[in-house]
Design an enzyme around this catalytic site. Structure first.
Site, short mmCIF file in Angstrom:
data_model
loop_
_atom_site.label_atom_id
_atom_site.label_comp_id
_atom_site.label_asym_id
_atom_site.label_seq_id
_atom_site.Cartn_x
_atom_site.Cartn_y
_atom_site.Cartn_z
N LYS A 62 0.83 -1.37 0.01
CA LYS A 62 0.15 0.39 0.57
C LYS A 62 0.62 1.22 0.19
CE LYS A 62 -4.14 -2.28 2.18
NZ LYS A 62 -4.72 -2.07 3.40
N LYS A 105 -7.71 -11.15 -5.34
CA LYS A 105 -8.56 -11.19 -4.70
C LYS A 105 -9.47 -10.18 -4.76
CE LYS A 105 -9.32 -11.68 0.36
NZ LYS A 105 -8.39 -11.92 1.79
N LYS A 142 -12.55 -4.56 -2.22
CA LYS A 142 -13.65 -3.27 -1.81
C LYS A 142 -12.41 -1.84 -2.44
CE LYS A 142 -14.64 -3.76 2.43
NZ LYS A 142 -15.45 -3.30 3.33
#
Length: 334
Positions: free
Chosen positions: A113, A199, A202
């Protein structure tokens, strides 16, 4: 003999999708009679990355309603909002002060991230695993349901608890309980509809990559119709065919059939025949959840009372743990 305790939670960042449901919440529902369960909406974690403050509260509310709609039973489980129990933030600071920095720097999710965020990466993103450790350790959790991608964070939680006990407690009277992972393989990793190697998430910018629990029947049909497939004739469970493997897996779960039954049923099918079957099975499986959700949000005050009761119960347990930690660290208890 008292039941073992479980702690888990989901971030309120957009609607829950079928990956959240099949990989986590459905498992919580099935096993909840066996445990003393604490399920939280982890809104403090939601602000470790850029977020929209105008929707955070409503998203938090929606996730709590979906917990109930999916089958979380208040006779077995406590539902609460993470930020409503201030012990989470306070314990995170205390554990910051006993956790080596290099333990956090090796976290894979932080590295991934941080690359995306560049110079905007926050201290909170680096510190996220310690807040997660606090969430777990506050409730003396015996086990934590985690996916494969969260195993490293749970290992960190265990390391922190062991380090704290070694430094500030005795073997006979540990301050923090060292939790164990509870991993269920079936349905634990639902992949993106746009890329079977990634995967379902959201945070994916494409809404077509996931099916949300509250998607309409028309939207589900559209997403499955547009989902990525491969050109190979015949359908089969094959790791070398990630999209096929993922879609057959979803059909297996939503249809209630065995993997062997699905393999036989779909062996000679093309995608044109299979996708309507998957669509029908998905809509049928999600309709009861959507109906229950509508009932919950329509009943004014009910969810507020659930979250108030959850805050009180969670706060009592977390407060006792926090007091033990502060005493062990030598604080003057007021």
């Amino acid at each position: 003999m008292s039941k073992k305790r479980i702690l888990s939670g989901v971030q309120p960042t957009g609607n829950l999708h079928i990956g959240n449901y099949l990989g986590a919440i459905r498992n919580w529902v099935e096993m909840q009679p066996q445990y003393d369960n604490f399920f939280c909406v982890v809104d403090l974690h939601a602000i470790t990355v850029p977020h929209d403050p105008t929707v955070l509260a409503q998203d938090t509310y929606n996730i709590a309603a979906l917990y109930l709609a999916c089958g979380i039973d208040l006779s077995y489980s406590t539902i609460f909002v993470q930020s409503h129990v201030t012990a989470h933030s306070e314990l995170a600071w205390l554990l910051n002060c006993v956790t080596p920095l290099n333990w956090l720097e090796r976290m894979i999710q932080f590295k991934e991230k941080a690359i995306k965020q560049g110079e905007n990466v926050s201290v909170g993103l680096l510190d996220y695993p310690i807040l997660m450790a606090s969430d777990i350790l506050l409730y003396d959790a015996d086990q934590v349901p985690v996916g494969e991608d969260q195993k490293q964070h749970l290992e960190l939680t265990r390391d922190i608890a062991i380090r704290f006990n070694d430094r500030f407690a005795t073997e006979e009277s540990p301050v923090l309980k060292v939790p164990e992972p509870l991993i269920r393989k079936e349905g634990a990793r639902v992949m993106s509809l746009a890329d079977g190697t990634k995967k379902m998430s959201k945070s994916d910018p494409s809404d077509l990559s996931r099916i949300s629990l509250l998607d309409s029947a028309d939207m589900i049909k559209k997403k499955i119709k547009k989902c990525k497939t491969d050109p190979t004739m015949g359908l089969a469970f094959d790791p070398a065919r990630p999209e096929c493997n993922n879609l057959l897996g979803l059909y297996t779960i939503f249809s209630g059939k065995t993997k062997e039954e699905v393999a036989v049923e779909c062996a000679d099918m093309g995608w044109g025949k299979f996708k309507p079957l998957l669509t029908e099975a998905t809509i049928e499986a999600l309709t009861p959840i959507q109906t229950k959700y509508a009932e919950i949000v329509a009943e004014k005050g009910y969810l507020d009372s659930v979250l108030k009761d959850g805050k009180d119960k969670a706060g009592e347990v977390a407060g006792a743990t926090l007091k033990r930690v502060k005493e062990a660290l030598g604080f003057l208890i007021g």
